[in-house]
Design a protein around this motif. Sequence first.
Motif, PDB file in Angstrom:
ATOM      1  N   UNK A  58       0.847  -1.176   0.000  1.00  0.00           N
ATOM      2  CA  UNK A  58       0.000   0.000   0.000  1.00  0.00           C
ATOM      3  C   UNK A  58       0.893   1.240   0.000  1.00  0.00           C
ATOM      4  N   UNK A  59       0.425   2.305  -0.606  1.00  0.00           N
ATOM      5  CA  UNK A  59       1.223   3.532  -0.680  1.00  0.00           C
ATOM      6  C   UNK A  59       1.593   4.047   0.704  1.00  0.00           C
ATOM      7  N   UNK A  60       0.705   3.834   1.662  1.00  0.00           N
ATOM      8  CA  UNK A  60       0.917   4.376   3.005  1.00  0.00           C
ATOM      9  C   UNK A  60       2.085   3.725   3.741  1.00  0.00           C
ATOM     10  N   UNK A  61       2.517   2.543   3.297  1.00  0.00           N
ATOM     11  CA  UNK A  61       3.603   1.846   3.993  1.00  0.00           C
ATOM     12  C   UNK A  61       4.825   1.626   3.098  1.00  0.00           C
ATOM     13  N   UNK A  62       4.719   1.987   1.843  1.00  0.00           N
ATOM     14  CA  UNK A  62       5.804   1.743   0.900  1.00  0.00           C
ATOM     15  C   UNK A  62       7.071   2.454   1.366  1.00  0.00           C
ATOM     16  N   UNK A  63       8.180   1.733   1.342  1.00  0.00           N
ATOM     17  CA  UNK A  63       9.447   2.301   1.783  1.00  0.00           C
ATOM     18  C   UNK A  63       9.702   2.143   3.267  1.00  0.00           C
ATOM     19  N   UNK A  64       8.673   1.774   4.032  1.00  0.00           N
ATOM     20  CA  UNK A  64       8.836   1.589   5.479  1.00  0.00           C
ATOM     21  C   UNK A  64       8.637   0.129   5.887  1.00  0.00           C
ATOM     22  N   UNK A  65       7.756  -0.576   5.202  1.00  0.00           N
ATOM     23  CA  UNK A  65       7.447  -1.966   5.533  1.00  0.00           C
ATOM     24  C   UNK A  65       8.041  -2.890   4.475  1.00  0.00           C
ATOM     25  N   UNK A  66       8.443  -4.082   4.928  1.00  0.00           N
ATOM     26  CA  UNK A  66       8.956  -5.094   4.017  1.00  0.00           C
ATOM     27  C   UNK A  66       8.332  -6.441   4.352  1.00  0.00           C
ATOM     28  N   UNK A  67       7.766  -7.091   3.334  1.00  0.00           N
ATOM     29  CA  UNK A  67       7.168  -8.412   3.527  1.00  0.00           C
ATOM     30  C   UNK A  67       8.111  -9.463   2.940  1.00  0.00           C
ATOM     31  N   UNK A  68       8.233 -10.598   3.615  1.00  0.00           N
ATOM     32  CA  UNK A  68       9.097 -11.674   3.155  1.00  0.00           C
ATOM     33  C   UNK A  68       8.536 -12.997   3.656  1.00  0.00           C
ATOM     34  N   UNK A  69       9.018 -14.101   3.067  1.00  0.00           N
ATOM     35  CA  UNK A  69       8.599 -15.402   3.557  1.00  0.00           C
ATOM     36  C   UNK A  69       9.800 -16.326   3.566  1.00  0.00           C
ATOM     37  N   UNK A  70       9.778 -17.313   4.448  1.00  0.00           N
ATOM     38  CA  UNK A  70      10.938 -18.186   4.574  1.00  0.00           C
ATOM     39  C   UNK A  70      10.972 -19.206   3.446  1.00  0.00           C
ATOM     40  N   UNK A  71      12.093 -19.907   3.337  1.00  0.00           N
ATOM     41  CA  UNK A  71      12.309 -20.839   2.230  1.00  0.00           C
ATOM     42  C   UNK A  71      11.276 -21.953   2.222  1.00  0.00           C
ATOM     43  N   UNK A  72      10.874 -22.397   3.404  1.00  0.00           N
ATOM     44  CA  UNK A  72       9.899 -23.482   3.503  1.00  0.00           C
ATOM     45  C   UNK A  72       8.478 -23.019   3.217  1.00  0.00           C
ATOM     46  N   UNK A  73       8.306 -21.720   3.038  1.00  0.00           N
ATOM     47  CA  UNK A  73       6.994 -21.145   2.708  1.00  0.00           C
ATOM     48  C   UNK A  73       5.999 -21.299   3.848  1.00  0.00           C
ATOM     49  N   UNK A  74       6.486 -21.501   5.085  1.00  0.00           N
ATOM     50  CA  UNK A  74       5.563 -21.693   6.191  1.00  0.00           C
ATOM     51  C   UNK A  74       5.412 -20.469   7.069  1.00  0.00           C
ATOM     52  N   UNK A  75       6.299 -19.509   6.920  1.00  0.00           N
ATOM     53  CA  UNK A  75       6.236 -18.308   7.753  1.00  0.00           C
ATOM     54  C   UNK A  75       6.409 -17.069   6.884  1.00  0.00           C
ATOM     55  N   UNK A  76       5.556 -16.093   7.134  1.00  0.00           N
ATOM     56  CA  UNK A  76       5.644 -14.818   6.441  1.00  0.00           C
ATOM     57  C   UNK A  76       5.918 -13.728   7.467  1.00  0.00           C
ATOM     58  N   UNK A  77       6.754 -12.792   7.102  1.00  0.00           N
ATOM     59  CA  UNK A  77       7.138 -11.733   8.016  1.00  0.00           C
ATOM     60  C   UNK A  77       6.722 -10.364   7.464  1.00  0.00           C
ATOM     61  N   UNK A  78       6.474  -9.459   8.375  1.00  0.00           N
ATOM     62  CA  UNK A  78       6.237  -8.070   7.996  1.00  0.00           C
ATOM     63  C   UNK A  78       7.148  -7.217   8.874  1.00  0.00           C
ATOM     64  N   UNK A  79       8.226  -6.736   8.302  1.00  0.00           N
ATOM     65  CA  UNK A  79       9.147  -5.847   9.002  1.00  0.00           C
ATOM     66  C   UNK A  79       8.627  -4.424   8.856  1.00  0.00           C
ATOM     67  N   UNK A  80       8.366  -3.800   9.993  1.00  0.00           N
ATOM     68  CA  UNK A  80       7.791  -2.457   9.992  1.00  0.00           C
ATOM     69  C   UNK A  80       8.777  -1.492  10.628  1.00  0.00           C
ATOM     70  N   UNK A  81       9.269  -0.558   9.840  1.00  0.00           N
ATOM     71  CA  UNK A  81      10.214   0.453  10.308  1.00  0.00           C
ATOM     72  C   UNK A  81       9.589   1.839  10.242  1.00  0.00           C
ATOM     73  N   UNK A  82      10.197   2.773  10.934  1.00  0.00           N
ATOM     74  CA  UNK A  82       9.724   4.169  10.928  1.00  0.00           C
ATOM     75  C   UNK A  82       8.228   4.234  11.214  1.00  0.00           C
ATOM     76  N   UNK A  83       7.809   3.534  12.239  1.00  0.00           N
ATOM     77  CA  UNK A  83       6.381   3.452  12.548  1.00  0.00           C
ATOM     78  C   UNK A  83       5.823   4.805  12.962  1.00  0.00           C
ATOM     79  N   UNK A  84       4.566   4.998  12.593  1.00  0.00           N
ATOM     80  CA  UNK A  84       3.860   6.233  12.884  1.00  0.00           C
ATOM     81  C   UNK A  84       2.609   5.910  13.716  1.00  0.00           C
ATOM     82  N   UNK A  85       2.100   6.875  14.468  1.00  0.00           N
ATOM     83  CA  UNK A  85       0.869   6.610  15.225  1.00  0.00           C
ATOM     84  C   UNK A  85      -0.281   6.122  14.342  1.00  0.00           C
ATOM     85  N   UNK A  86      -0.334   6.575  13.113  1.00  0.00           N
ATOM     86  CA  UNK A  86      -1.414   6.136  12.215  1.00  0.00           C
ATOM     87  C   UNK A  86      -1.275   4.693  11.751  1.00  0.00           C
ATOM     88  N   UNK A  87      -0.169   4.053  12.093  1.00  0.00           N
ATOM     89  CA  UNK A  87      -0.018   2.625  11.816  1.00  0.00           C
ATOM     90  C   UNK A  87      -0.684   1.768  12.887  1.00  0.00           C
TER      91      UNK A  87
END
Length: 122
Positions: A58-87
Motif C-alpha cells: 500500500x502507498x501508506x507503507x511503501x518504503x517503510x514496511x517489508x514483507x518476506x517469507x521463509x524458504x519453507x513457505x511456512x512463515x511470512x514476516x512483515x518488518x515495519x520500520x519508521x512506525x507512525x501513530x497512524x499505523x
Amino acid sequence: QVQLVESGGGLVQAAGSLRLSCSASGLTGVLGWFRQAPGKEREFVAFISWSGGTTYYADSVKGRFTVSRDYAKTTVYLQMNSLKPEDTAVYYCAAKRSRLGFGNRPDDYEYWGQGTQVTVSL
C-alpha cells in the motif's frame, strides 16, 4: 485445514520498529497482510507471491514496511520500520489456496489469522 497464527505485535514509540510473523500450517498459496484500526474498514498493507519473488505494498507503507517469507513457505514476516501513530491497528495475515494471482482486497483471501495488535505512541 489452513491455520494462520500472527505474533510480534506490541507497543512501540513512533519511529521505532516491529517485526510481525505469520505461521501458516496446511496448504497455502499467496499471502497478504491487512490491518484494521478502530472504526475503520480493514485495509490492505502488503502482498507476497507464493515464491516470495513478487511483493506489493500500500502507498501508506511503501518504503517503510517489508514483507518476506521463509524458504519453507511456512512463515511470512512483515518488518515495519519508521512506525507512525497512524499505523496503530490490529494486523491480520491472510492466505489463499492458490499459488497464483494477486490480492489486495479482503475478499481475495480465504483464510485469516486472529490478528495481532500494533500500537504506536508519540
